[in-house]
Design an enzyme around this catalytic site. Structure first.
Site, short mmCIF file in Angstrom:
data_model
loop_
_atom_site.label_atom_id
_atom_site.label_comp_id
_atom_site.label_asym_id
_atom_site.label_seq_id
_atom_site.Cartn_x
_atom_site.Cartn_y
_atom_site.Cartn_z
N ARG A 83 12.86 -43.22 -7.35
CA ARG A 83 11.73 -43.07 -6.44
C ARG A 83 11.85 -44.03 -5.27
NH1 ARG A 83 6.01 -42.18 -6.63
NH2 ARG A 83 5.30 -42.44 -4.49
N ARG A 92 9.01 -36.14 -4.07
CA ARG A 92 9.31 -37.32 -4.89
C ARG A 92 9.99 -36.94 -6.19
NH1 ARG A 92 3.72 -39.68 -3.90
NH2 ARG A 92 4.55 -39.25 -1.87
N ASP A 95 6.61 -39.42 -9.89
CA ASP A 95 5.35 -40.05 -9.52
C ASP A 95 4.59 -40.29 -10.82
OD1 ASP A 95 3.39 -40.94 -7.80
OD2 ASP A 95 2.59 -38.95 -7.37
N ASP A 97 0.96 -41.89 -12.04
CA ASP A 97 -0.33 -42.41 -11.59
C ASP A 97 -1.22 -42.70 -12.79
OD1 ASP A 97 0.16 -42.22 -8.86
OD2 ASP A 97 -0.61 -40.16 -8.72
N1 ROI Z 1 1.36 -32.06 -5.26
C1 ROI Z 1 1.46 -31.52 -6.48
N2 ROI Z 1 1.34 -30.19 -6.63
N3 ROI Z 1 1.70 -32.28 -7.59
C2 ROI Z 1 1.82 -33.63 -7.50
O1 ROI Z 1 2.04 -34.31 -8.52
C3 ROI Z 1 1.69 -34.24 -6.23
N4 ROI Z 1 1.80 -35.59 -6.07
C4 ROI Z 1 1.60 -36.18 -4.91
C5 ROI Z 1 1.30 -35.40 -3.65
C6 ROI Z 1 2.30 -35.76 -2.58
C7 ROI Z 1 -0.11 -35.75 -3.19
N5 ROI Z 1 1.34 -33.97 -3.88
C8 ROI Z 1 1.46 -33.41 -5.11
O2 ROI Z 1 1.66 -37.49 -4.83
#
Ligand code: ROI
Length: 166
Positions: A83, A92, A95, A97
């Site tokens: 990343r 990415r 990710d 979170d």
């Molecule tokens: N869009 C989708 N569909 N899934 C994600 O996990 C995701 N993660 C993000 C952003 C760029 C907002 N868009 C995303 O961080």
């Protein structure tokens, strides 16, 4: 021990194997165990330009780490999976979170919990609700109320779970 819910997403590289490896890495964190994971979803990318669809899922961890320690550990897993923090909302490889950390409400420069945009993101609410249908958010709102007002447009349940691997 605290129950923490983590959203996983990837739309670059071999997403399935990245997510599988991230699940294993979270299970190996200090004082932490991967308790459960949701089914996998394919979702239309939220972000600028034309991007590949994402694969998304949610994991439940049981952890003795503080929220801030957990954040640092998740950032290091992201870094180990290629990343790079470049384009805002760009594609990415991985990710991770923190959606929820027990029943805590956290607002610091580095971390906001519950995740500030989770109420409007179907790729978070649907898998989270598969894992924890009866969850009540720290604000007292049942998760199902948020899910009920969130369209499933652009979201497809793939009907399988990714195994933690490697
Ligand atoms: N869009 C989708 N569909 N899934 C994600 O996990 C995701 N993660 C993000 C952003 C760029 C907002 N868009 C995303 O961080």
């Amino acid at each position: 021990m605290i129950d923490a819910y983590i959203a996983l997403g990837s739309n670059l590289g071999d997403s399935r194997s990245l997510l599988s490896s991230a699940l294993a890495a979270m299970d190996q964190l200090p004082a932490t165990r991967l308790v459960d994971r949701s089914p996998t979803y394919r979702s239309r990318a939220v972000g600028p330009g034309t991007q590949r669809d994402y694969l998304n899922l949610v994991a439940r961890l049981e952890t003795g780490l503080t929220a801030s320690e957990l954040l640092a550990q998740l950032q290091s897993i992201e870094a180990n999976h290629g990343r790079e923090r470049s384009e805002h909302w760009g594609p990415r490889t991985l990710d991770l979170d923190i959606l929820l950390y027990g029943n805590a409400t956290i607002s610091t420069d580095e971390l906001t919990v519950p995740h500030p945009r989770m109420a409007e993101r179907n790729f978070v609410l649907y898998p989270l609700s598969d894992l924890a249908a009866d969850l009540v958010l720290p604000c007292g709102t049942p998760l199902q109320r948020w899910r009920g007002t969130c369209s499933n447009a652009g979201l497809e349940a793939l009907g399988d779970s990714i195994e933690p691997g490697r």
